[in-house]
Write a protein that holds these residues in place. Structure first.
Motif, PDB file in Angstrom:
ATOM      1  N   UNK A   1       0.751  -1.194  -0.008  1.00  0.00           N
ATOM      2  CA  UNK A   1      -0.008  -0.156  -0.033  1.00  0.00           C
ATOM      3  C   UNK A   1       0.887   1.098   0.080  1.00  0.00           C
TER       4      UNK A   1
ATOM      5  N   UNK B   1       2.573   1.743  -3.346  1.00  0.00           N
ATOM      6  CA  UNK B   1       1.685   2.417  -4.338  1.00  0.00           C
ATOM      7  C   UNK B   1       1.293   3.932  -4.061  1.00  0.00           C
TER       8      UNK B   1
ATOM      9  N   UNK C   1      -4.668   5.526  -5.697  1.00  0.00           N
ATOM     10  CA  UNK C   1      -3.931   5.902  -4.389  1.00  0.00           C
ATOM     11  C   UNK C   1      -4.926   5.343  -3.138  1.00  0.00           C
TER      12      UNK C   1
ATOM     13  N   UNK D   1      -7.041   3.103  -2.994  1.00  0.00           N
ATOM     14  CA  UNK D   1      -6.899   1.404  -2.995  1.00  0.00           C
ATOM     15  C   UNK D   1      -5.741   1.212  -2.011  1.00  0.00           C
ATOM     16  N   UNK D   2      -4.577   1.913  -2.214  1.00  0.00           N
ATOM     17  CA  UNK D   2      -3.298   1.727  -1.498  1.00  0.00           C
ATOM     18  C   UNK D   2      -3.470   2.160  -0.300  1.00  0.00           C
ATOM     19  N   UNK D   3      -4.171   3.194   0.239  1.00  0.00           N
ATOM     20  CA  UNK D   3      -4.412   3.597   1.545  1.00  0.00           C
ATOM     21  C   UNK D   3      -5.346   2.673   2.228  1.00  0.00           C
TER      22      UNK D   3
END
Lengths: 297, 293
Positions: A255, A258, B100, B102-104
């Motif tokens: 995450x 990303x 982003x 999704x990453x968080x």
């Protein structure tokens, strides 16, 4: 030794899927949150076809590819005509629906315990299937993105309006990218089924779908080389990090990577460049010159 | 009939929680035209905030609720300032914002697993199994409290958006963000307000969900997915649509799991999503947003 060969086979299989998603999300710029669902379609179809009709594995793989492509086009047809957000939502919905269906349709899929006892690869047979297929996929994809069609797809990602004005059929190329990615994901799913000897819903969760997109974003949006490198690094990672809480840390790092990549290097690690021998030669030449200059000073 | 009445109350409670979250999605979509996939983080932190508050700090549920709201709002603000704002200033593609997020959300869920483990946590409240009898049906006190709080919150948000000066600026920005900025409105400030508002509602939703079902790491992602479906069914970016979609979805779910099979419930939700996208992609009350210039 066989353990590492297994990791190699899995890496090759996921590489096929990641290349597929790379065409859709990297080159065409359409993000997807449900392509594990298309892998599931490929996996179940191939396993069921091979088991019921007693045909060679190859036929099963083709059937899985075909069905997953058809489903992808069916979902793409209405949603690709409008704003990209709806497409992401649709892929999320279809991925989740396939996951739930595979758990619920126990007579067909075997439910949560999975579909078992079908003709699978024996030992190293998997390598003889997976590696040639992977090479064919890479070569075909390479020529596809170098062709007129590949350039059109990149053009519509960069500026849809401009692409439309110069006469590119935007909708058709979006559909082509969707079909291509679903075909490759279906193929990868089928290979995974015959390698694992068991297909169960837990193999195709939404986390798997996210992993596919994450690999593409990290590798570089619009780079086949990037997708291949990302697959080589990210697929064996869970195998290497098997100790206690490493799994959570791995996902946190995923995450975080990303977030950092999008904030500071939006094109991904490999950007939209490709690896080539002449490019490597140029790079070495440039850097050696720089080093020599530094030496003179 | 009694069963049906109980189901309706249950649907209202669940629908209210969905509505709190889906209005958050709709608010952010109406301004920025992107889906905030990090919304689940605020809900998760809200649901664990009430757990921490009631086990370590206080025994008063309402103080815990306020704590949950604060945590949700702060988390949403942090996400906006660190991740979304730099991208919005750079005018990045909307898909970057989606990814982003999704990453968080991956970071958030796994941090919770590391801190609290993935076991179920019971929220110690004194509602327990308390219920009152109404028209022959037993209705849990908690459901009534949930419905009341959700209605008050939703009403508050609608009044805020439609009656105040700040609300006027927000509505203007949802028509055209750039022109509103040219009219001298400090758009960045209002974006932060929107994120705080959405985060606070997500915090309340998290508290309610944890109290109703127990807290566990994947609770928020499951539930925000449902509320996201509601906001799509109602029409992306439409507040009224989001609320309507939430109650449609929750009623459908409760009826399916009550009268048909609880296994079919999630399948119904995602089936409805696909059906809406195939038949009427803009949802019940959505406006048509185009990517094109």
């Amino acid at each position: 030794m066989t353990y590492w060969l297994g990791v190699l086979v899995q890496t090759c299989i996921y590489m096929i899927a990641i290349i597929g998603v790379s065409i859709l999300s990297g080159f065409c710029g359409l993000f997807t949150l449900g392509h594990a669902g298309f892998m599931a379609i490929g996996a179940y179809t191939s396993a069921i076809v091979v088991n019921t009709f007693d045909v060679p594995i190859f036929v099963g793989l083709l059937a899985g590819m075909l069905l997953s492509t058809l489903l992808g086009l069916l979902i793409g047809a209405p949603t690709l005509r409008i704003n990209g957000d709806y497409f992401i939502i649709a892929t999320m919905g279809i991925g989740e629906a396939i996951y739930l269906l595979s758990q619920y349709l126990i007579p067909v899929t075997g439910g949560p315990y999975g579909y078992m006892d079908f003709h699978s690869f024996r030992g190293m047979e998997a390598l003889f299937y997976v590696v040639p297929i992977l090479i064919v996929v890479i070569v075909v994809t390479y020529f596809f993105i170098k062709s007129k069609h590949g350039r059109n797809i990149v053009a519509l990602r960069e500026n849809e309006m401009a692409a439309l004005t110069v006469g590119i059929n935007v909708y058709r190329y979006k559909m082509i990218s969707m079909g291509y990615s679903c075909a490759l994901c279906g193929l990868a799913g089928g290979l995974l089924a015959h390698y694992m000897t068991n297909v169960n819903p837990a193999m195709f969760t939404s986390t798997k779908s996210n992993d596919l997109v994450i690999a593409v974003v990290l590798g570089g949006r619009g780079s086949l080389t990037g997708a291949i490198i990302a697959a080589m690094i990210l697929t064996p990672l869970p195998e290497l990090l098997r100790f206690s809480s490493a799994q959570e840390w791995r996902l946190i790092m995923y995450g975080l990577t990303i977030v950092l990549v999008i904030l500071f290097r939006p094109t991904g690690l490999y950007g939209d460049r490709e690896f080539s021998i002449s490019g490597l030669a140029k790079w070495i030449k440039r850097h050696s010159q720089r080093l020599m200059k530094r030496g003179e000073n | 009939m009694v069963l049906f009445f109980q189901q309706i109350i249950n649907a209202l409670a669940i629908g209210g929680i969905y509505a709190l979250m889906s209005v958050g999605y709709a608010l952010i979509y109406s301004l920025l035209r992107f889906t905030n996939f990090a919304h689940s983080v605020a809900v998760t932190f809200g649901s664990y905030a009430i757990y921490v508050a009631l086990t370590h700090i206080t025994s008063n549920f309402y103080l815990g609720l306020i704590f949950g709201v604060l945590v949700g709002a702060v988390i949403a603000l942090i996400i906006e300032l660190t991740a979304y704002k730099p991208l919005l200033i750079k005018n990045s593609a909307r898909s970057s914002l989606t990814i982003i997020g999704l990453g968080i959300s991956t970071i958030g869920t796994n941090m919770i697993i590391l801190i609290f483990s993935s076991r179920f946590k019971v929220i110690p409240t004194d509602f327990g199994g308390k219920s009152i009898q109404l028209l022959g049906a037993y209705i849990s006190v908690l459901d009534i409290i949930i419905i009341a709080i959700c209605l008050v919150m939703l009403l508050g948000v609608f009044l805020f958006i439609n009656k105040t000066r700040t609300g006027l600026a927000i509505r203007a920005a949802s028509h055209d963000l750039d022109s509103t900025a040219l009219m001298g409105v400090d758009v960045q400030k209002f974006l932060s307000i929107i994120f705080i508002l959405a985060g606070a509602m997500a915090g309340i939703a998290g508290v309610m969900l944890a109290t109703k079902y127990q807290a566990y790491p994947s609770l928020a992602t499951t539930m925000t997915n449902k509320s996201f479906i509601s906001s799509v069914v109602g029409g992306l970016g439409s507040l009224g649509g989001a609320v309507a979609g939430s109650f449609i979805l929750s009623t459908g779910e409760v009826m399916i799991s009550g009268y048909v099979s609880s296994e079919l419930r999630d399948l119904f939700s995602y089936g409805l999503l696909i059906l809406v996208l195939l038949v009427r992609p803009y949802g019940l009350m959505g406006k048509r947003f185009d990517d094109k210039a």
